[in-house]
Design a protein around this motif. Structure first.
Motif, PDB file in Angstrom:
ATOM      1  N   GLN A  70       0.822  -1.202   0.000  1.00  9.11           N
ATOM      2  CA  GLN A  70       0.000   0.000   0.000  1.00  9.11           C
ATOM      3  C   GLN A  70       0.865   1.265   0.000  1.00  9.11           C
ATOM      4  N   SER A  71       0.415   2.285  -0.713  1.00 11.40           N
ATOM      5  CA  SER A  71       1.107   3.569  -0.733  1.00 11.40           C
ATOM      6  C   SER A  71       0.652   4.428   0.441  1.00 11.40           C
ATOM      7  N   VAL A  72       1.465   5.417   0.771  1.00 13.86           N
ATOM      8  CA  VAL A  72       1.097   6.359   1.827  1.00 13.86           C
ATOM      9  C   VAL A  72      -0.171   7.121   1.430  1.00 13.86           C
ATOM     10  N   VAL A  73      -0.311   7.444   0.150  1.00 14.81           N
ATOM     11  CA  VAL A  73      -1.493   8.176  -0.313  1.00 14.81           C
ATOM     12  C   VAL A  73      -2.765   7.390  -0.010  1.00 14.81           C
ATOM     13  N   THR A  74      -2.757   6.073  -0.274  1.00 12.83           N
ATOM     14  CA  THR A  74      -3.921   5.245   0.017  1.00 12.83           C
ATOM     15  C   THR A  74      -4.248   5.262   1.504  1.00 12.83           C
ATOM     16  N   LEU A  75      -3.227   5.166   2.344  1.00 14.99           N
ATOM     17  CA  LEU A  75      -3.442   5.177   3.792  1.00 14.99           C
ATOM     18  C   LEU A  75      -4.014   6.513   4.250  1.00 14.99           C
ATOM     19  N   LEU A  76      -3.541   7.602   3.661  1.00 13.35           N
ATOM     20  CA  LEU A  76      -4.051   8.927   4.015  1.00 13.35           C
ATOM     21  C   LEU A  76      -5.524   9.077   3.638  1.00 13.35           C
ATOM     22  N   ILE A  77      -5.865   8.678   2.417  1.00 16.49           N
ATOM     23  CA  ILE A  77      -7.246   8.801   1.965  1.00 16.49           C
ATOM     24  C   ILE A  77      -8.170   7.996   2.870  1.00 16.49           C
ATOM     25  N   PHE A  78      -7.746   6.771   3.206  1.00 18.36           N
ATOM     26  CA  PHE A  78      -8.566   5.939   4.085  1.00 18.36           C
ATOM     27  C   PHE A  78      -8.699   6.561   5.470  1.00 18.36           C
ATOM     28  N   ALA A  79      -7.575   6.914   6.076  1.00 23.39           N
ATOM     29  CA  ALA A  79      -7.580   7.347   7.474  1.00 23.39           C
ATOM     30  C   ALA A  79      -8.361   8.636   7.683  1.00 23.39           C
ATOM     31  N   TYR A  80      -8.232   9.584   6.756  1.00 23.42           N
ATOM     32  CA  TYR A  80      -8.838  10.905   6.942  1.00 23.42           C
ATOM     33  C   TYR A  80     -10.046  11.149   6.032  1.00 23.42           C
ATOM     34  N   ILE A  82     -10.219  11.588   2.873  1.00 20.85           N
ATOM     35  CA  ILE A  82      -9.873  12.772   2.089  1.00 20.85           C
ATOM     36  C   ILE A  82     -10.612  12.758   0.755  1.00 20.85           C
ATOM     37  N   LYS A  83     -11.323  13.833   0.474  1.00 23.51           N
ATOM     38  CA  LYS A  83     -12.027  13.983  -0.781  1.00 23.51           C
ATOM     39  C   LYS A  83     -11.055  14.458  -1.871  1.00 23.51           C
ATOM     40  N   VAL A  84     -11.416  14.192  -3.132  1.00 23.14           N
ATOM     41  CA  VAL A  84     -10.598  14.647  -4.251  1.00 23.14           C
ATOM     42  C   VAL A  84     -10.402  16.157  -4.188  1.00 23.14           C
ATOM     43  N   SER A  85     -11.484  16.893  -3.884  1.00 18.78           N
ATOM     44  CA  SER A  85     -11.419  18.349  -3.875  1.00 18.78           C
ATOM     45  C   SER A  85     -10.587  18.900  -2.721  1.00 18.78           C
ATOM     46  N   GLU A  86     -10.222  18.061  -1.752  1.00 17.44           N
ATOM     47  CA  GLU A  86      -9.420  18.524  -0.633  1.00 17.44           C
ATOM     48  C   GLU A  86      -7.926  18.535  -0.948  1.00 17.44           C
ATOM     49  N   PHE A  87      -7.547  17.977  -2.066  1.00 18.82           N
ATOM     50  CA  PHE A  87      -6.145  17.965  -2.447  1.00 18.82           C
ATOM     51  C   PHE A  87      -5.790  19.244  -3.190  1.00 18.82           C
ATOM     52  N   SER A  88      -4.655  19.843  -2.843  1.00 21.54           N
ATOM     53  CA  SER A  88      -4.193  21.054  -3.520  1.00 21.54           C
ATOM     54  C   SER A  88      -3.653  20.680  -4.887  1.00 21.54           C
ATOM     55  N   ARG A 210     -22.880   3.822  -5.743  1.00 21.60           N
ATOM     56  CA  ARG A 210     -24.217   3.608  -5.192  1.00 21.60           C
ATOM     57  C   ARG A 210     -24.297   4.173  -3.779  1.00 21.60           C
ATOM     58  N   ASP A 211     -25.476   4.621  -3.436  1.00 24.85           N
ATOM     59  CA  ASP A 211     -25.756   5.134  -2.096  1.00 24.85           C
ATOM     60  C   ASP A 211     -24.790   6.257  -1.733  1.00 24.85           C
ATOM     61  N   MET A 212     -24.620   7.207  -2.656  1.00 23.91           N
ATOM     62  CA  MET A 212     -23.709   8.339  -2.450  1.00 23.91           C
ATOM     63  C   MET A 212     -24.492   9.655  -2.457  1.00 23.91           C
ATOM     64  N   LYS A 213     -24.113  10.574  -1.585  1.00 29.31           N
ATOM     65  CA  LYS A 213     -24.679  11.914  -1.654  1.00 29.31           C
ATOM     66  C   LYS A 213     -24.194  12.590  -2.932  1.00 29.31           C
ATOM     67  N   MET A 214     -24.962  13.549  -3.427  1.00 28.56           N
ATOM     68  CA  MET A 214     -24.587  14.216  -4.671  1.00 28.56           C
ATOM     69  C   MET A 214     -23.264  14.948  -4.521  1.00 28.56           C
ATOM     70  N   SER A 215     -22.981  15.471  -3.329  1.00 28.00           N
ATOM     71  CA  SER A 215     -21.696  16.141  -3.112  1.00 28.00           C
ATOM     72  C   SER A 215     -20.542  15.166  -3.277  1.00 28.00           C
ATOM     73  N   ALA A 216     -20.730  13.915  -2.856  1.00 28.54           N
ATOM     74  CA  ALA A 216     -19.688  12.896  -3.001  1.00 28.54           C
ATOM     75  C   ALA A 216     -19.530  12.489  -4.466  1.00 28.54           C
ATOM     76  N   ILE A 217     -20.639  12.412  -5.198  1.00 28.81           N
ATOM     77  CA  ILE A 217     -20.557  12.097  -6.629  1.00 28.81           C
ATOM     78  C   ILE A 217     -19.812  13.199  -7.369  1.00 28.81           C
ATOM     79  N   ALA A 218     -20.138  14.469  -7.061  1.00 29.65           N
ATOM     80  CA  ALA A 218     -19.444  15.596  -7.696  1.00 29.65           C
ATOM     81  C   ALA A 218     -17.952  15.526  -7.417  1.00 29.65           C
ATOM     82  N   ASP A 219     -17.595  15.219  -6.172  1.00 29.09           N
ATOM     83  CA  ASP A 219     -16.191  15.127  -5.799  1.00 29.09           C
ATOM     84  C   ASP A 219     -15.504  13.987  -6.539  1.00 29.09           C
ATOM     85  N   TRP A 220     -16.167  12.830  -6.633  1.00 29.37           N
ATOM     86  CA  TRP A 220     -15.595  11.690  -7.347  1.00 29.37           C
ATOM     87  C   TRP A 220     -15.343  12.043  -8.810  1.00 29.37           C
TER      88      TRP A 220
END
Length: 302
Positions: A70-80, A82-88, A210-220
């Motif tokens: 596993q990469s550190v990025v994967t661990l960060l996304i899981f642990a926190y 982290i949404k796509v839009s939260e990345f600079s 499936r079973d996602m809020k629209m804000s989560a779909i937009a972020d994805w």
């Protein structure tokens, strides 16, 4: 799907730019009872004892946490979460090289035999902060965005529908190569709560959730479409939804592509979300949350 993490030049406290609200991540109380971290030497496919994603999908493991290659990025996304839009955007290169290239094997055990998935997230946060010396914060900033609006008021496209409560989310009902794409909505992917990507061919990419809020779909879709601006939900749709989107990834941010028809090609990203989801994107400005890493070090020895 491209993801980016903003990293400060020093390992000290990151000073947020003007007109932003800097919020330190809260302290975490939960920790693994024992934990081993090693460089992954064998390579191969990344595996884990449960999905390391932002969804709530979780099969109890008796307190065991096993993650290989596993990469550190994967661990960060899981642990926190982290949404796509939260990345600079555009700052991936500021991470230490090992943080994007190295893979790690983690074998850990919680003190309890019945931790929740969020308990596991909290324990991985503690692990990252203790063994990787991670320092990070979230902050609010005004940024250029793509506002996602319904093309027709009160109407969605054929491949964006309300999620049916209590529908099965952990079974594979059929092959994901189903040709009638609208029939996949609400049936693919197998799990619920986060997006999934499937490469159909060089010229056709399938995104679904499936079973996602629209804000989560937009972020994805910010990551799926590799958009320079994060996509922010402005549809007003409530509850959770299911969606499936197919488009030609070769058309992203390119001009002058050959107009020669291809048997396996899909529409470009912008046309696809209009026709299939019934939404359109408009250039706007909005306040969004950014996840910023202030410092990270190579993990200490076990």
């Amino acid at each position: 799907m491209l993801l980016f993490i903003g990293v400060a030049a020093s390992t000290g406290l990151c000073l947020a730019p003007a007109h932003s609200q800097n919020t330190l991540l809260p302290p975490h109380k939960l920790q693994f009872e024992v934990a081993s971290i090693r460089e992954s030497r064998l390579g191969g496919k990344a595996n884990s004892s449960f999905p390391l994603d932002r969804s709530e999908t979780y099969s109890p493991t008796g307190g065991s946490f096993v993650a290989t290659n596993q990469s550190v990025v994967t661990l960060l996304i899981f642990a926190y979460k982290i949404k796509v839009s939260e990345f600079s955007s555009g700052l991936m290169g500021h991470l230490p090289k090992w943080a994007t290239s190295e893979r790690f094997d983690i074998n850990a055990r919680a003190g309890s035999e019945s931790p929740t998935k969020d308990d596991m997230r909290s324990m991985v946060q503690s692990l990252l902060e203790d063994r990787f010396k991670l320092k990070a914060h979230r902050e609010m900033q005004m940024k250029p965005v793509l506002g996602m609006h319904l093309t027709k008021s009160g109407m969605t496209g054929p491949q964006l529908r309300s999620h049916i409560p209590n529908s099965a989310c952990l079974t594979l009902p059929f092959l994901a190569t189903e040709t009638l794409v609208p029939s996949l909505v609400g049936r693919w992917p197998a799990t619920c709560g986060d997006g999934t990507e499937l490469r159909i061919s060089r010229y056709r990419l399938r995104e679904g959730g499936r079973d996602m809020k629209m804000s989560a779909i937009a972020d994805w879709l910010s990551g799926a479409g590799d958009t320079e601006r994060p996509i922010v939900d402005k549809t007003g749709l409530q509850g959770t939804l299911d969606f499936v989107l197919e488009f030609d990834p070769e058309s992203l941010d390119r001009e002058g592509l050959s107009s020669t028809p291809r048997d396996d090609s899909g529409p470009n990203f912008i046309d696809a979300i209009k026709e299939q989801l019934g939404v359109q994107l408009k250039k706007e400005e909005d306040s969004i949350t950014l996840f910023t890493i202030d410092g990270i070090e190579y993990p200490t020895a076990n």
